[in-house]
Design a protein around this motif. Structure first.
Motif, PDB file in Angstrom:
ATOM      1  N   ARG A  22      43.765  41.239  46.764  1.00 35.23           N
ATOM      2  CA  ARG A  22      42.708  41.347  45.750  1.00 35.23           C
ATOM      3  C   ARG A  22      43.320  41.562  44.359  1.00 35.23           C
ATOM      4  O   ARG A  22      42.856  40.982  43.371  1.00 35.23           O
ATOM      5  CB  ARG A  22      41.802  42.527  46.130  1.00 35.23           C
ATOM      6  CG  ARG A  22      40.510  42.526  45.383  1.00 35.23           C
ATOM      7  CD  ARG A  22      39.595  43.589  45.912  1.00 35.23           C
ATOM      8  NE  ARG A  22      38.542  43.856  44.958  1.00 35.23           N
ATOM      9  CZ  ARG A  22      37.692  44.868  45.033  1.00 35.23           C
ATOM     10  NH1 ARG A  22      37.766  45.694  46.060  1.00 35.23           N
ATOM     11  NH2 ARG A  22      36.770  45.047  44.133  1.00 35.23           N
ATOM     12  N   ALA A  25      44.903  38.355  43.133  1.00 37.06           N
ATOM     13  CA  ALA A  25      43.920  37.361  42.677  1.00 37.06           C
ATOM     14  C   ALA A  25      43.476  37.631  41.241  1.00 37.06           C
ATOM     15  O   ALA A  25      43.087  36.699  40.526  1.00 37.06           O
ATOM     16  CB  ALA A  25      42.718  37.367  43.621  1.00 37.06           C
ATOM     17  N   ALA A  26      43.567  38.894  40.831  1.00 39.28           N
ATOM     18  CA  ALA A  26      43.107  39.254  39.475  1.00 39.28           C
ATOM     19  C   ALA A  26      44.202  39.069  38.429  1.00 39.28           C
ATOM     20  O   ALA A  26      44.007  39.395  37.255  1.00 39.28           O
ATOM     21  CB  ALA A  26      42.627  40.706  39.470  1.00 39.28           C
ATOM     22  N   TYR A  29      43.351  37.044  35.248  1.00 37.21           N
ATOM     23  CA  TYR A  29      42.031  37.297  34.648  1.00 37.21           C
ATOM     24  C   TYR A  29      42.165  37.575  33.148  1.00 37.21           C
ATOM     25  O   TYR A  29      41.315  37.163  32.363  1.00 37.21           O
ATOM     26  CB  TYR A  29      41.358  38.477  35.362  1.00 37.21           C
ATOM     27  CG  TYR A  29      39.975  38.768  34.859  1.00 37.21           C
ATOM     28  CD1 TYR A  29      38.976  37.793  34.908  1.00 37.21           C
ATOM     29  CD2 TYR A  29      39.641  40.014  34.332  1.00 37.21           C
ATOM     30  CE1 TYR A  29      37.708  38.045  34.427  1.00 37.21           C
ATOM     31  CE2 TYR A  29      38.370  40.286  33.861  1.00 37.21           C
ATOM     32  CZ  TYR A  29      37.411  39.294  33.907  1.00 37.21           C
ATOM     33  OH  TYR A  29      36.149  39.549  33.438  1.00 37.21           O
TER      34      TYR A  29
ATOM     35  N   HIS B 121      37.731  41.017  39.917  1.00 36.94           N
ATOM     36  CA  HIS B 121      38.843  41.013  38.950  1.00 36.94           C
ATOM     37  C   HIS B 121      38.673  42.128  37.915  1.00 36.94           C
ATOM     38  O   HIS B 121      39.635  42.823  37.566  1.00 36.94           O
ATOM     39  CB  HIS B 121      38.919  39.660  38.227  1.00 36.94           C
ATOM     40  CG  HIS B 121      39.207  38.496  39.126  1.00 36.94           C
ATOM     41  ND1 HIS B 121      39.752  38.646  40.373  1.00 36.94           N
ATOM     42  CD2 HIS B 121      39.032  37.152  38.948  1.00 36.94           C
ATOM     43  CE1 HIS B 121      39.898  37.451  40.933  1.00 36.94           C
ATOM     44  NE2 HIS B 121      39.461  36.532  40.082  1.00 36.94           N
ATOM     45  N   ARG B 122      37.463  42.266  37.452  1.00 37.08           N
ATOM     46  CA  ARG B 122      37.185  43.306  36.451  1.00 37.08           C
ATOM     47  C   ARG B 122      37.470  44.695  37.038  1.00 37.08           C
ATOM     48  O   ARG B 122      38.040  45.554  36.372  1.00 37.08           O
ATOM     49  CB  ARG B 122      35.733  43.233  35.972  1.00 37.08           C
ATOM     50  CG  ARG B 122      35.403  41.997  35.165  1.00 37.08           C
ATOM     51  CD  ARG B 122      33.977  42.051  34.638  1.00 37.08           C
ATOM     52  NE  ARG B 122      33.815  43.085  33.619  1.00 37.08           N
ATOM     53  CZ  ARG B 122      34.149  42.929  32.352  1.00 37.08           C
ATOM     54  NH1 ARG B 122      34.651  41.775  31.935  1.00 37.08           N
ATOM     55  NH2 ARG B 122      33.973  43.907  31.484  1.00 37.08           N
ATOM     56  N   ALA B 123      37.059  44.861  38.286  1.00 38.05           N
ATOM     57  CA  ALA B 123      37.279  46.167  38.934  1.00 38.05           C
ATOM     58  C   ALA B 123      38.770  46.456  39.078  1.00 38.05           C
ATOM     59  O   ALA B 123      39.214  47.592  38.855  1.00 38.05           O
ATOM     60  CB  ALA B 123      36.604  46.170  40.311  1.00 38.05           C
ATOM     61  N   TRP B 125      41.261  45.305  37.165  1.00 45.03           N
ATOM     62  CA  TRP B 125      41.837  45.627  35.846  1.00 45.03           C
ATOM     63  C   TRP B 125      41.393  47.012  35.364  1.00 45.03           C
ATOM     64  O   TRP B 125      42.179  47.750  34.765  1.00 45.03           O
ATOM     65  CB  TRP B 125      41.460  44.558  34.823  1.00 45.03           C
ATOM     66  CG  TRP B 125      42.436  43.418  34.856  1.00 45.03           C
ATOM     67  CD1 TRP B 125      42.337  42.286  35.614  1.00 45.03           C
ATOM     68  CD2 TRP B 125      43.670  43.320  34.157  1.00 45.03           C
ATOM     69  NE1 TRP B 125      43.439  41.489  35.422  1.00 45.03           N
ATOM     70  CE2 TRP B 125      44.266  42.094  34.527  1.00 45.03           C
ATOM     71  CE3 TRP B 125      44.334  44.134  33.256  1.00 45.03           C
ATOM     72  CZ2 TRP B 125      45.491  41.670  34.018  1.00 45.03           C
ATOM     73  CZ3 TRP B 125      45.551  43.710  32.738  1.00 45.03           C
ATOM     74  CH2 TRP B 125      46.123  42.500  33.123  1.00 45.03           C
TER      75      TRP B 125
END
Lengths: 144, 188
Positions: A22, A25-26, A29, B121-123, B125
């Motif tokens: 997870r 995957a970020a 971003y 993704h936001r979580a 970061w």
């Protein structure tokens, strides 16, 4: 595991793998701002220009220094390559500097000239004084 | 994902070109590394602007003295270390130890085929920003850069065991935070 007073339970490897996937995957971003590339390249180019200009100035300074050193070496009187001074110039230089055998002679000539001048002045004054005395005695004779 | 060997080779190649006075090599080096360097710097400084400033400072320093990078045995590790040091300097200078409440300062981008994962993704970061810098940097180097703990130890100037320990703490914290977030947002 203990950190800052908080206890962490070891995580199950399956959960850890899922979590890592997870996080992976970020990865993309957040992206780089559009203005960063031109900002970096422009600053670097400006820096290169400054460095190059500084390099030219330093080179010019070194060359000027070397040229002045060469000129000074050629103009030095002790240099074997320097031209001998002309007769008139040498006398003038010797008289001005007061060094060497020539200048000594020139200085003594000046002293002689000055002594001669003083002697003449003294003689003139003595003659004047004698004549004045003679006039005074003549006047006294007239009044008496 | 780029082949690590090829990536390292290209970093070395551009560093050598830069050292030979090829101005264009800096642009190539930027295109190759900026995204990854900024990622690390943001994880440490917790701010996009500060992170980018750190990367800019490092690249400009390299442009002035490219021989350092060209001579490095592992130029990519050297570059990471430089950015890390500069990010820590920025962090100390600004004294911004508190993490931002949201991600509004970040320049985010989500491809269309990943829109459903944007919350996740936001979580990630947001959770990363809550970690201490020394733990966040290990996460970045391990998961995003794919380095081993021995390599991380060299970049951070610590032992591999310390790097591994920090990683364990960090992953545990992230796990708790992200699991909580998943419970709050069931579809995430």
């Amino acid at each position: 595991m203990v950190e800052n007073g908080a206890y962490f339970e070891p995580m199950d490897s399956g959960v850890t793998n899922e979590l890592e996937a997870r996080i992976l995957a970020a990865r993309d971003y957040v992206r780089v701002s559009d203005d960063l590339r031109p900002r970096v390249l422009e600053t670097a180019r400006s820096q290169w220009r400054d460095m190059r200009a500084r390099g030219y100035i330093e080179l010019a300074a070194v060359m000027a220094l070397a040229a002045s050193a060469v000129v000074a070496a050629f103009r030095s009187p002790s240099s074997p390559t320097s031209e001998p001074l002309s007769g008139k110039g040498r006398i003038a230089d010797v008289r001005d500097s007061g060094h060497g055998s020539g200048p000594d002679r020139a200085n003594w000539t000046l002293v002689d000239a000055f002594t001669e001048l003083r002697r003449r002045q003294t003689e003139t004054l003595r003659i004047t004084r004698v004549s004045t005395r003679a006039d005074d005695s003549a006047d006294r004779d007239v009044f008496l | 994902m780029t082949d690590p060997g090829d990536f390292t080779h290209r970093v070395h190649q551009y560093a050598a070109q830069l050292a030979q006075g090829e101005v264009g090599a800096l642009g190539l080096l930027f295109d190759l590394t900026a995204r990854r360097l900024v990622r690390l710097a943001i994880a440490i400084t917790r701010h996009q602007q500060d992170g980018e400033d750190a990367v800019q400072t490092v690249l400009i320093h390299l442009a002035a003295q490219p021989a350092h990078l060209a001579r490095a045995v592992c130029p990519w590790a050297y570059l990471l270390r430089m950015v890390r040091n500069e990010a820590l300097v920025a962090l100390r200078r600004k004294q911004r130890w508190e993490s931002p409440v949201n991600l509004s300062d970040l320049n985010t981008h989500c491809p269309v085929d990943e829109l459903e994962r944007e919350e996740s993704h936001r979580a990630v970061w947001a959770a990363l920003r809550c970690l201490p810098p020394e733990q966040a940097e290990v996460i970045v180097l391990k998961i995003w850069e794919g380095l081993t703990f021995a390599e991380i130890g060299k970049v951070l100037d610590t032992s591999p065991n310390t790097a591994a320990s920090r990683y364990q703490y960090a992953i545990a914290k992230l796990g708790r935070r992200l699991l909580n977030h998943q419970r709050e947002v069931p579809h995430g």
